[in-house]
Structures are given as structure tokens and as C-alpha cells.
Write an enzyme that holds these catalytic residues in place. Structure first.
Site, short mmCIF file in Angstrom:
data_model
loop_
_atom_site.label_atom_id
_atom_site.label_comp_id
_atom_site.label_asym_id
_atom_site.label_seq_id
_atom_site.Cartn_x
_atom_site.Cartn_y
_atom_site.Cartn_z
CG ASP A 148 43.75 35.03 51.23
OD1 ASP A 148 43.44 36.07 50.60
OD2 ASP A 148 44.51 35.04 52.23
CG HIS A 206 43.50 40.48 44.81
ND1 HIS A 206 44.40 41.53 44.76
CD2 HIS A 206 42.98 40.48 46.06
CE1 HIS A 206 44.43 42.13 45.94
NE2 HIS A 206 43.58 41.53 46.75
P1 5GP Z 1 43.75 42.63 49.66
O1 5GP Z 1 43.92 43.02 51.11
O2 5GP Z 1 44.81 43.26 48.79
O3 5GP Z 1 42.37 42.82 49.15
O4 5GP Z 1 43.97 41.06 49.63
C1 5GP Z 1 45.22 40.46 49.52
C2 5GP Z 1 45.06 39.03 49.94
O5 5GP Z 1 46.22 38.32 49.55
C3 5GP Z 1 44.92 38.86 51.46
O6 5GP Z 1 43.68 38.22 51.76
C4 5GP Z 1 46.12 38.00 51.82
O7 5GP Z 1 45.83 37.06 52.84
C5 5GP Z 1 46.49 37.34 50.51
N1 5GP Z 1 47.91 37.02 50.39
C6 5GP Z 1 48.95 37.80 50.76
N2 5GP Z 1 50.11 37.19 50.49
C7 5GP Z 1 49.78 35.98 49.95
C8 5GP Z 1 50.56 34.89 49.46
O8 5GP Z 1 51.80 34.88 49.45
N3 5GP Z 1 49.89 33.81 48.97
C9 5GP Z 1 48.52 33.76 48.95
N4 5GP Z 1 47.97 32.66 48.48
N5 5GP Z 1 47.76 34.78 49.41
C10 5GP Z 1 48.39 35.88 49.90
#
Ligand code: 5GP
Ligand code: ZN
Length: 115
Positions: A30, A100
């Protein structure tokens, strides 16, 4: 070119620190880690969230626990403890709309999943 961030990571159009890859699953670090170990495990085929899985994606997702266990072991958090979760829809705070699973560990994660 896909507009989905994680599809672009799968396509290697956007860099990521990949820790596991096979024909159907990709795992990477992440970018804004919330714990010393914070990995994202995704099906390579696009789908918004759990409710949108096709049978093909459900088959791939069925292997996520075994991949997560392997990665938790490699990260050294099997004994200390770790968490595997997915956010689904607005109230969950989902911010990337490609299914994810967060693998978190390396610190005490607290006993509550929501405040
Ligand atoms: P959600 O909030 O949708 O459950 O989690 C999305 C996750 O994706 C977050 O923890 C965020 O830090 C991660 N994330 C967002 N943009 C990127 C990126 O460009 N690369 C990576 N490796 N992680 C990302
Ligand atoms: Zn996608």
C-alpha cells in the site's frame, strides 16, 4: 488505457512494489501504509467490489486467504497477528473501486473494526 488505478498497476502502467503475482492475483505494498505491514491483494480482472464478482473472479478471490497466509508468513507477522479485510461501498470508506483485500500487521491493530 484503463481509468482504474489498480488495473493500471496490473498492466504495469503505474509502478508498485509487487510482493506476489500469479495468473489471477497480484499483491503489492500500500502506498500509504497504515501499519508496518500493509499489503493489498487484488484479483487481476477488474471488479468493483465483492458484490460484483463474476464466477471467474470468485474463483481467484477464493485463493486470497492462502496468498495472504503466505505473505503474512513472509512478512513475519503470523505469530504476532494480522488482519485481512475488504471495504465494500460508501459506508465502508472504499476509495479505490477495484476489489482489494488489505493485509495489515506488524503492530497492535486494536480490537475494534470501527469507531
Ligand atoms: P480502500 O480505502 O479503497 O479500502 O483502500 C484503497 C487503498 O489503496 C488505500 O489504503 C490507499 O492507500 C491505497 N492506494 C491508493 N492509491 C494507491 C497507489 O497508487 N498505489 C498503491 N500501492 N496503493 C494505493
Ligand atoms: Zn480495475
Amino acid at each position: 488505457m484503463s481509468e482504474c488505478l489498480f488495473c493500471r498497476i496490473v498492466a504495469k502502467e503505474i509502478p508498485a512494489t509487487v510482493v506476489y503475482e500469479d495468473d489471477a492475483i497480484l499483491a503489492f505494498k500500500d502506498i500509504f501504509p497504515q501499519a508496518p505491514v500493509h499489503l493489498l491483494i487484488i484479483p487481476k480482472v477488474h471488479c468493483v467490489g465483492l458484490c460484483d464478482m463474476t464466477p471467474e473472479i470468485a474463483t481467484a478471490v477464493g485463493r486470497v486467504p492462502e496468498v495472504a497466509i503466505r505473505l503474512a508468513r513472509e512478512a513475519g507477522v503470523v505469530e504476532s497477528g494480522w488482519r485481512l479485510l475488504t471495504n465494500c461501498g460508501p459506508d465502508s470508506g472504499q476509495s479505490v473501486f477495484h476489489l482489494h483485500f488489505h493485509l495489515l500487521g506488524g503492530k497492535s491493530l486494536g480490537g475494534k473494526l470501527c469507531q
